[in-house]
Structure formats: structure tokens, C-alpha cells
Enzyme design. Structure first.
Site, mmCIF file in Angstrom:
data_model
loop_
_atom_site.group_PDB
_atom_site.id
_atom_site.type_symbol
_atom_site.label_atom_id
_atom_site.label_comp_id
_atom_site.label_asym_id
_atom_site.label_seq_id
_atom_site.Cartn_x
_atom_site.Cartn_y
_atom_site.Cartn_z
ATOM 1 N N ASN A 4 -7.001 0.321 1.055
ATOM 2 C CA ASN A 4 -7.531 1.443 1.827
ATOM 3 C C ASN A 4 -8.616 2.105 0.983
ATOM 4 O O ASN A 4 -8.318 2.769 0.000
ATOM 5 C CB ASN A 4 -6.377 2.425 2.123
ATOM 6 C CG ASN A 4 -6.871 3.719 2.745
ATOM 7 O OD1 ASN A 4 -8.022 3.821 3.181
ATOM 8 N ND2 ASN A 4 -5.990 4.708 2.788
ATOM 9 N N HIS A 90 -2.314 7.925 8.362
ATOM 10 C CA HIS A 90 -2.258 8.076 6.910
ATOM 11 C C HIS A 90 -1.971 9.551 6.606
ATOM 12 O O HIS A 90 -2.412 10.429 7.351
ATOM 13 C CB HIS A 90 -3.595 7.645 6.303
ATOM 14 C CG HIS A 90 -3.559 7.635 4.813
ATOM 15 N ND1 HIS A 90 -3.727 8.787 4.070
ATOM 16 C CD2 HIS A 90 -3.337 6.633 3.929
ATOM 17 C CE1 HIS A 90 -3.608 8.473 2.781
ATOM 18 N NE2 HIS A 90 -3.373 7.180 2.674
ATOM 19 N N GLU A 162 4.633 5.688 2.464
ATOM 20 C CA GLU A 162 3.787 6.264 1.423
ATOM 21 C C GLU A 162 4.241 7.683 1.123
ATOM 22 O O GLU A 162 3.859 8.625 1.838
ATOM 23 C CB GLU A 162 2.330 6.293 1.893
ATOM 24 C CG GLU A 162 1.734 4.932 2.147
ATOM 25 C CD GLU A 162 0.223 4.964 1.976
ATOM 26 O OE1 GLU A 162 -0.279 4.189 1.171
ATOM 27 O OE2 GLU A 162 -0.435 5.775 2.642
HETATM 28 P P1 PGA Z 1 -3.394 5.362 -3.964
HETATM 29 O O1 PGA Z 1 -3.519 5.563 -2.364
HETATM 30 O O2 PGA Z 1 -3.093 3.915 -4.199
HETATM 31 O O3 PGA Z 1 -4.746 5.767 -4.496
HETATM 32 O O4 PGA Z 1 -2.299 6.259 -4.426
HETATM 33 C C1 PGA Z 1 -2.638 4.910 -1.490
HETATM 34 C C2 PGA Z 1 -2.980 5.288 -0.059
HETATM 35 O O5 PGA Z 1 -3.286 6.457 0.182
HETATM 36 O O6 PGA Z 1 -2.943 4.443 0.861
#
Ligand code: PGA
Length: 244
Positions: A4, A90, A162
Site C-alpha cells: 500500500n 483502511h 491492521e
Molecule cells: P505500515 O502500513 O507497513 O507502514 O505500518 C501498513 C498499512 O497501513 O497498510
């Protein structure tokens, strides 16, 4: 393994990424690899990925095919440009743009209507984890955003767990803690859609996944893949994650 890119990279930088990334991952299908650049770069990314097993996804979409909806992009448009996935809800969209569970349902259905695989994000905030409310929050997100889908629709989605406190903070959830959350979500899936769909659904972990912690996370049976933010911006580090 899904990257992402959030609000990073211009078209020129997108080209540079793929030039470096493609030789690193080669063309063998090690696993499903998805890159989700900003809307502006989707066209360039689809062209760059042509002839490889890398799929391109969007970071958001709006329901409806077309219309007077200033500033939005539809599933129809994403499909036309060659996208195959769309990230939905998200935590940054939930937090900064007020996306709610009914939006998740509408967006997931719209993605499916246009042949896109929705990657539906769920996860608790720090104060919710500290207040022992993780399962309550995940349960509400599941009930409101995912459970209203039909079994046929559900069979085509990917879930990303997440924890908000682990995103962009360098604080990865321990593999055990991530696996426990995945197990809880899978349990809810089983209650609602049955055992077969619960064992088949892919649940990705996201939150500070890096080349040096991916192996331990992926060693958990419950963790089927990763949604990677920061570490997906660099070709060498995302390639290392893909080939963990
Ligand atoms: P990060 O983000 O790997 O920078 O913690 C993950 C995401 O928000 O999908």
C-alpha cells in the site's frame, strides 16, 4: 503480499520502482503480489506490471458506476484501467475521512461488481486495545462491514487485520498477538459463513511489516499474507518481503 503506497510516488517514481522491483522478484509466482499506488499512478503501474504476475490495486473506490460525485473514482473506472484489487476502509480512511461500516459494504459490493478483489481492513486503535476492547471492536467491524455480504460475495474478499497502533509506528504486533486476532476474526467468519469459507478466507496482517519481521509473522498458520505500507515503497525491501 500487498503493498500500500498510500500518498507516495509520482508516475516517474512509479516507473523507477518497477524497473528495480521486477528483476528482483522475477516472474515466478512465489505468491500473489499486489501493489496499490495512488490513483494517478494506476495506469502507469498496470503498464509496468504487464506480462508479470504482479497485480495492481487501488487504495479506495466509490460505489456507483459514474455520476456527479466530485473527486471520486468508481470500480468501473478501476476495472477499465486494469486494476484487480481495491483496499477498502483502511484505518486512515476510517480515521481521516469518516468511513463507516455501511461504506465498507457498499464499497466491497461495488468492487465485486466490477471484478475487483476487495481487501477489507479491520483493526483496533491503541486505546481500544488497552481498554481490552479489541474483540468487541473487531466484532463490530465484522458485523457491520463484512457480515452483510452474501456468502458468494464473501468468498471473493480478502481481509486485512491492521491494528491501528502498529501502522507506520514501527511497533509490529507480536506474531502471537496478530494470530490471536486473526483467529478471532476467522471464528466470526465461521459463525456467519461456515467452516469452509472460514478456513479458505485469506487474512493478511498489516502494521510495520518489514523484511526482518515478516518470517516470524508468516510462520503463524493464521497469517496468510501481509499488507505492507512503508516497506513496500522500496523495491529491495518489498522484494525481500515477497520472497521471505
Ligand atoms: P505500515 O502500513 O507497513 O507502514 O505500518 C501498513 C498499512 O497501513 O497498510
Amino acid at each position: 503480499m500487498a503493498g500500500n503506497w498510500k500518498m507516495y510516488k509520482t508516475p516517474v517514481e512509479t516507473h523507477a520502482f518497477f524497473e528495480a522491483f521486477k528483476p528482483l522478484v522475477g516472474n515466478s509466482a512465489i505468491c500473489d503480489v499486489v501493489i496499490c499506488p495512488p490513483f494517478l499512478n494506476l495506469h502507469a503501474a498496470v503498464k509496468e506490471a504487464h506480462g508479470t504476475h504482479i497485480a495492481i490495486g487501488a487504495q479506495n473506490l466509490y460505489w456507483g458506476r459514474e455520476g456527479a460525485v466530485t473527486g471520486e473514482v468508481s470500480g468501473h473506472m478501476l476495472q477499465a484501467v486494469g486494476c484487480r484489487y481495491a483496499i477498502i476502509a483502511h484505518s486512515e480512511r476510517r480515521q481521516y475521512f469518516g468511513e463507516t461500516e455501511p461504506d465498507v459494504v457498499r464499497k466491497a459490493q461495488a468492487a465485486l461488481e466490477y471484478g475487483l478483489t476487495p481487501i477489507v481492513c479491520v483493526g483496533e486503535r491503541l486505546e481500544e486495545r488497552e481498554g481490552n476492547r479489541t474483540e468487541e471492536v473487531l466484532g463490530e467491524q465484522f458485523d457491520g462491514g463484512i457480515a452483510p455480504l452474501t456468502a458468494d460475495q464473501f468468498a471473493k474478499i480478502v481481509i486485512a487485520y491492521e491494528p491501528v497502533w502498529a501502522i507506520g509506528t514501527g511497533k509490529t504486533a507480536t506474531p502471537e498477538l496478530a494470530a490471536a486476532a486473526h483467529r478471532f476474526i476467522r471464528g466470526r467468519v465461521s459463525d456467519k459463513f461456515g467452516e469452509a469459507l472460514a478456513s479458505a478466507v485469506r487474512i493478511l496482517y498489516g502494521g510495520s511489516v518489514k523484511p526482518d519481521n515478516v518470517k516470524k509473522l508468516m510462520a503463524e498458520d493464521e497469517i496468510d499474507g501481509a499488507l505492507v505500507g512503508g516497506a513496500s515503497l522500496d523495491p529491495a525491501s518489498f522484494a525481500a518481503i515477497v520472497k521471505y
